[in-house]
Design a protein around this motif. Structure first.
Motif, mmCIF file in Angstrom:
data_model
loop_
_atom_site.group_PDB
_atom_site.id
_atom_site.type_symbol
_atom_site.label_atom_id
_atom_site.label_comp_id
_atom_site.label_asym_id
_atom_site.label_seq_id
_atom_site.Cartn_x
_atom_site.Cartn_y
_atom_site.Cartn_z
ATOM 1 N N PHE A 155 -4.680 -7.157 -0.086
ATOM 2 C CA PHE A 155 -3.741 -8.229 0.273
ATOM 3 C C PHE A 155 -2.769 -7.779 1.354
ATOM 4 C CE2 PHE A 155 -5.176 -10.526 -3.456
ATOM 5 C CZ PHE A 155 -5.019 -11.851 -3.081
ATOM 6 N N MET A 156 -2.327 -6.553 1.225
ATOM 7 C CA MET A 156 -1.398 -5.995 2.201
ATOM 8 C C MET A 156 -2.007 -6.073 3.603
ATOM 9 S SD MET A 156 -0.014 -2.097 2.089
ATOM 10 C CE MET A 156 0.897 -2.307 0.581
ATOM 11 N N ARG A 157 -3.299 -5.782 3.680
ATOM 12 C CA ARG A 157 -3.998 -5.804 4.972
ATOM 13 C C ARG A 157 -4.297 -7.242 5.399
ATOM 14 N NH1 ARG A 157 -7.217 -2.543 7.330
ATOM 15 N NH2 ARG A 157 -9.059 -3.772 6.899
ATOM 16 N N ASP A 158 -4.866 -8.042 4.467
ATOM 17 C CA ASP A 158 -5.295 -9.386 4.831
ATOM 18 C C ASP A 158 -4.113 -10.280 5.196
ATOM 19 O OD1 ASP A 158 -7.768 -8.483 4.201
ATOM 20 O OD2 ASP A 158 -7.994 -9.643 2.337
ATOM 21 N N LEU A 159 -3.007 -10.107 4.482
ATOM 22 C CA LEU A 159 -1.882 -11.028 4.669
ATOM 23 C C LEU A 159 -0.752 -10.415 5.492
ATOM 24 C CD1 LEU A 159 -1.972 -12.532 1.072
ATOM 25 C CD2 LEU A 159 -2.970 -13.479 3.139
ATOM 26 N N GLY A 160 -0.957 -9.200 5.936
ATOM 27 C CA GLY A 160 -0.002 -8.585 6.855
ATOM 28 C C GLY A 160 1.376 -8.335 6.265
ATOM 29 N N SER A 161 1.404 -7.810 5.036
ATOM 30 C CA SER A 161 2.715 -7.542 4.409
ATOM 31 C C SER A 161 3.538 -6.602 5.285
ATOM 32 C CB SER A 161 2.525 -6.883 3.040
ATOM 33 O OG SER A 161 1.676 -7.674 2.251
ATOM 34 N N THR A 162 4.823 -6.911 5.408
ATOM 35 C CA THR A 162 5.710 -6.059 6.219
ATOM 36 C C THR A 162 6.733 -5.310 5.371
ATOM 37 O OG1 THR A 162 7.101 -7.993 6.604
ATOM 38 C CG2 THR A 162 5.494 -7.450 8.326
ATOM 39 N N ILE A 163 6.989 -5.853 4.156
ATOM 40 C CA ILE A 163 7.943 -5.182 3.259
ATOM 41 C C ILE A 163 7.279 -5.008 1.898
ATOM 42 C CG2 ILE A 163 10.193 -5.360 2.097
ATOM 43 C CD1 ILE A 163 11.186 -7.026 4.412
ATOM 44 N N THR A 211 6.688 -14.643 0.284
ATOM 45 C CA THR A 211 6.713 -13.708 -0.841
ATOM 46 C C THR A 211 5.366 -13.630 -1.550
ATOM 47 O OG1 THR A 211 9.015 -14.354 -1.131
ATOM 48 C CG2 THR A 211 8.009 -13.125 -2.940
ATOM 49 N N LEU A 212 4.905 -12.403 -1.777
ATOM 50 C CA LEU A 212 3.658 -12.196 -2.534
ATOM 51 C C LEU A 212 4.007 -11.657 -3.914
ATOM 52 C CD1 LEU A 212 2.331 -12.008 0.444
ATOM 53 C CD2 LEU A 212 0.784 -10.404 -0.623
ATOM 54 N N PRO A 213 3.985 -12.512 -4.937
ATOM 55 C CA PRO A 213 4.359 -12.031 -6.279
ATOM 56 C C PRO A 213 3.205 -11.303 -6.956
ATOM 57 C CG PRO A 213 3.981 -14.404 -6.320
ATOM 58 C CD PRO A 213 3.639 -13.945 -4.932
ATOM 59 N N MET A 214 2.912 -10.089 -6.474
ATOM 60 C CA MET A 214 1.716 -9.357 -6.917
ATOM 61 C C MET A 214 1.838 -8.789 -8.321
ATOM 62 S SD MET A 214 -0.425 -9.377 -4.355
ATOM 63 C CE MET A 214 -1.562 -8.084 -4.798
ATOM 64 N N SER A 215 3.050 -8.421 -8.726
ATOM 65 C CA SER A 215 3.266 -7.604 -9.918
ATOM 66 C C SER A 215 2.582 -6.243 -9.715
ATOM 67 C CB SER A 215 2.770 -8.294 -11.177
ATOM 68 O OG SER A 215 3.349 -7.679 -12.305
ATOM 69 N N SER A 216 2.625 -5.381 -10.721
ATOM 70 C CA SER A 216 2.068 -4.042 -10.487
ATOM 71 C C SER A 216 0.607 -3.992 -10.924
ATOM 72 C CB SER A 216 2.891 -3.015 -11.256
ATOM 73 O OG SER A 216 2.806 -3.293 -12.625
ATOM 74 N N GLY A 217 -0.073 -2.946 -10.526
ATOM 75 C CA GLY A 217 -1.456 -2.748 -10.961
ATOM 76 C C GLY A 217 -2.478 -3.225 -9.964
ATOM 77 N N ASN A 218 -3.740 -2.889 -10.255
ATOM 78 C CA ASN A 218 -4.869 -3.225 -9.382
ATOM 79 C C ASN A 218 -4.585 -2.788 -7.934
ATOM 80 O OD1 ASN A 218 -7.225 -4.206 -8.372
ATOM 81 N ND2 ASN A 218 -7.139 -6.119 -9.527
ATOM 82 N N THR A 219 -4.476 -1.496 -7.767
ATOM 83 C CA THR A 219 -3.954 -0.944 -6.515
ATOM 84 C C THR A 219 -4.832 -1.258 -5.309
ATOM 85 O OG1 THR A 219 -2.975 0.737 -7.909
ATOM 86 C CG2 THR A 219 -2.988 1.187 -5.557
ATOM 87 N N GLU A 220 -6.148 -1.260 -5.503
ATOM 88 C CA GLU A 220 -7.015 -1.575 -4.350
ATOM 89 C C GLU A 220 -6.791 -3.005 -3.890
ATOM 90 O OE1 GLU A 220 -11.011 -0.196 -4.664
ATOM 91 O OE2 GLU A 220 -10.318 1.866 -4.913
ATOM 92 N N ARG A 221 -6.585 -3.897 -4.858
ATOM 93 C CA ARG A 221 -6.319 -5.283 -4.474
ATOM 94 C C ARG A 221 -4.959 -5.397 -3.768
ATOM 95 N NH1 ARG A 221 -5.695 -9.680 -9.019
ATOM 96 N NH2 ARG A 221 -3.654 -8.710 -9.026
ATOM 97 N N GLN A 222 -3.999 -4.591 -4.196
ATOM 98 C CA GLN A 222 -2.691 -4.583 -3.512
ATOM 99 C C GLN A 222 -2.910 -4.269 -2.030
ATOM 100 O OE1 GLN A 222 0.252 -5.205 -4.934
ATOM 101 N NE2 GLN A 222 0.111 -4.659 -7.099
ATOM 102 N N ILE A 223 -3.770 -3.277 -1.791
ATOM 103 C CA ILE A 223 -3.980 -2.850 -0.408
ATOM 104 C C ILE A 223 -4.773 -3.898 0.377
ATOM 105 C CG2 ILE A 223 -5.181 -1.092 0.995
ATOM 106 C CD1 ILE A 223 -4.123 0.901 -1.223
#
Ligand code: ADP
Ligand code: ZN
Length: 435
Positions: free
Chosen positions: A172-180, A158-170
Motif C-alpha cells: 500500500f505504501m508503494r501503490d498509494l504513495g504514502s508520505t508519512i 489517511t490510510l487506517p491500516m492498523s498494525s500487522g501484515n507488513t508486506e501488505r503495508q509496504i
C-alpha cells in the motif's frame, strides 16, 4: 522555508499569556473536579485543600497526586466527571505494566485530543497534500485512533491500516504513495527491514517523515529507522490516562517534544519524595489536564522519567519541551544492585553496529542476578566462525560493562530469529518476578 503550525496562536503564544491561560483553566478545572469527582475530592479533603486554595500555577503543588493504583482502585467509573450519557468513547492503556485502565472521552475531549495529534502531524511537515499511513493498532489502544484523527484534521489522505501484515503495508505504501508513516518505532524498524528484504530500496517509496512513539526509543534507533526508510523520524509521546498520543510532539529541531501545555500542565517531581523539582532537573513527569471533561486527572504521576526545558526552539514554538523519556521508573531493572535501563543496552548495541533486534533476560540463579542479552548478527556466517563470534561477543561485553557497570552474558543469534513487534516491543523478560 515557511514554517507551518496547526494552531499557531497557541503553539507560538508568548509565555506570559500561556501562563495566564493555564491559570484560568486550572482554577476552573479544580473546582469542576471537586464538584464532580468524589474520589478526588476526598483526596483533597484529606490534604485539607479546597478549590479556594488554588489561585495561581504554583498552587498546583498543594494538590494530591493520582497514580495508576488510584485508577485501578477507581476502575471503571470512579474518576469519571460526567454522566456516561455525555461520553462518546472509551480507550484503554496497553497494559504494559499491569492491569489495563480505561479512560473516557466526551466529544470535545476527542476534538482536543485529535487537535493535539494534528499539531504533531503538521510539525512533522504534514499538509493536506500528504498521504498518511497509520499503522499503530486501532481499537482500545489510543495510537491508531489518535493519529487517525490528527491526520484527518490536517486533511491528509489517511490510510487506517492498523498494525500487522507488513508486506501488505509496504504494498500500500508503494501503490498509494504514502508520505508519512505513523507507528511504534519498533514496528517502523521492522517495516524498514521488510522493505529491504522484499528487494526494494528507499527509492521505491515516497515516505518523507514518520511519527513514532508509544514506547521508549534511542537516538541510535532513530538513525537506524531514518536510514532504513529514508525519512526524518519524529517522536510523539502520550498516555491514555491523559488522552493518548499528542500530549507532546517533536518539531524539526528534534531536541525534545513540545508539550501541549494549553491542555496539560507538566511538572517534574522527585519520584521518591514527591517534591517538585526546578526546571532542568531530571525526575518523574506529572500531568494535570486542564481542559478534559470526562476524565480530568489532576497531578497524574506518569512514572516516565525526563527533563523539562523552556529553551527557545528554532521552530518558533514556545510550548515547553520534554526530553525523550528513556523508560519508566518501573522499567528500570536492578541487577546485582545496579540500576539498568533497557535503553542503555539498546544504545550500546546500535553504537556497536548491531540492529535494534534484541532481547534482555534477567533471572536469579543461586541468589545472584543474571543478565543475558541476545542480539542478532547481520550475517549468519559469523555464527559458524567460533573465533570471530567469541571476539565479537567479548567486544560487546566490554562496551556494556563500561556503560552499565556490570557484565552481561551476550548471545549472538541468527538474523531474524528474535520476534519482531508490530506494536509496543517486549524487550525484557524478568524471570525473577515469577519466583
Ligand atoms: P501503558 O501504560 O499500558 O503502556 P499506554 O498505551 O497509554 O499504556 O502507554 C503510555 C506510556 O507509553 C507512557 O506513559 C510512556 O511510558 C510510553 N510512551 C509513550 N510515548 C512514548 C515515547 N515517545 N517515548 C517513550 N515512551 C513513550
Ligand atoms: Zn520546536
Amino acid at each position: 522555508m515557511e514554517k507551518n503550525y496547526y494552531q499557531k496562536e497557541i503553539e507560538c503564544m508568548d509565555i506570559d499569556s500561556m501562563k495566564k491561560l493555564q491559570t484560568e483553566r486550572l482554577i476552573k478545572q479544580v473546582k469542576y473536579v471537586w464538584d464532580n469527582v468524589p474520589y478526588y475530592r476526598k483526596k483533597m479533603e484529606k490534604k485539607s485543600v479546597t478549590p479556594d486554595d488554588i489561585k495561581e500555577l504554583s498552587d498546583l503543588s498543594k494538590l494530591p497526586f493520582l497514580s495508576k493504583d488510584d485508577l485501578r482502585e477507581a476502575y471503571p467509573y470512579g474518576l469519571l466527571a460526567r454522566p456516561l450519557s455525555d461520553c462518546v468513547r472509551i480507550q484503554s492503556t496497553s497494559g504494559t505494566t499491569g492491569k489495563r485502565v480505561v479512560a473516557f472521552y466526551t466529544q470535545p475531549d476527542i476534538d482536543i485530543w485529535e487537535e493535539c495529534c494534528a499539531r504533531a502531524v503538521v510539525a512533522a511537515g504534514g499538509t493536506k497534500d500528504d498521504v498518511c499511513q497509520v499503522c499503530y493498532g486501532y481499537g482500545l489502544f489510543t495510537g491508531g485512533p489518535g493519529l487517525n484523527g490528527g491526520s484527518h484534521k490536517v486533511g491528509c489522505l489517511t490510510l487506517p491500516m492498523s498494525s500487522g501484515n507488513t508486506e501488505r503495508q509496504i504494498q500500500f505504501m508503494r501503490d498509494l504513495g504514502s508520505t508519512i508513516l505513523c507507528c511504534t518505532p519498533s514496528y517502523a524498524a521492522y517495516i524498514g527491514e521488510t522493505l529491504h528484504d522484499m528487494g526494494y530500496t528507499t527509492d521505491d517509496i515516497k515516505l518523507k517523515a514518520g511519527i513514532f512513539g508509544a514506547e521508549p526509543w534511542t537516538e541510535q534507533m532513530r538513525k537506524e529507522i531514518e536510514r532504513l526508510l529514508g525519512i526524518k523520524a519524529y517522536d510523539i509521546y502520550g498516555l491514555t490516562e491523559i488522552s493518548g498520543p499528542g500530549v507532546s510532539f517533536e518539531c524539526e529541531e528534534q531536541t525534545g517534544m513540545h508539550i501541549c501545555e494549553d491542555h496539560f500542565i507538566p511538572e517534574i517531581i522527585d519520584p521518591e519524595t514527591g517534591e517538585v523539582l526546578p526546571e532542568g532537573e531530571k525526575g518523574e513527569l506529572v500531568f494535570t489536564s486542564i481542559t478534559k471533561e470526562a476524565f480530568p486527572l489532576l497531578r497524574y504521576r506518569t512514572r516516565d522519567i525526563c527533563v523539562l526545558s523552556r529553551e527557545k526552539c528554532s521552530c518558533g514554538r514556545t510550548l515547553i519541551k520534554m526530553t525523550k523519556p528513556m523508560g519508566r521508573s518501573d522499567d528500570m531493572l536492578i541487577i546485582r544492585g545496579v540500576n539498568v535501563f533497557p535503553s542503555q543496552i539498546e544504545t550500546v548495541l546500535i553504537n556497536q553496529g548491531y540492529s535494534p533486534n534484541y532481547l534482555i533476560e534477567v533471572d536469579r540463579v543461586n541468589n545472584t542476578d543474571t543478565l543475558d542479552v541476545s542480539v542478532e548478527v547481520d550475517d549468519e556466517k559469523l555464527l559458524d566462525d567460533a573465533e570471530a563470534k567469541e571476539a565479537n561477543a567479548k567486544k560487546l561485553v566490554a562496551a556494556m560493562k563500561s556503560v552499565l557497570g556490570i557484565n552481561p552474558k551476550i548471545h549472538l543469534v541468527a538474523p531474524k530469529s528474535i520476534t519482531r513487534s508490530e506494536g509496543k516491543a517486549v524487550r525484557v523478560i524478568d524471570r525473577r518476578k515469577l519466583v
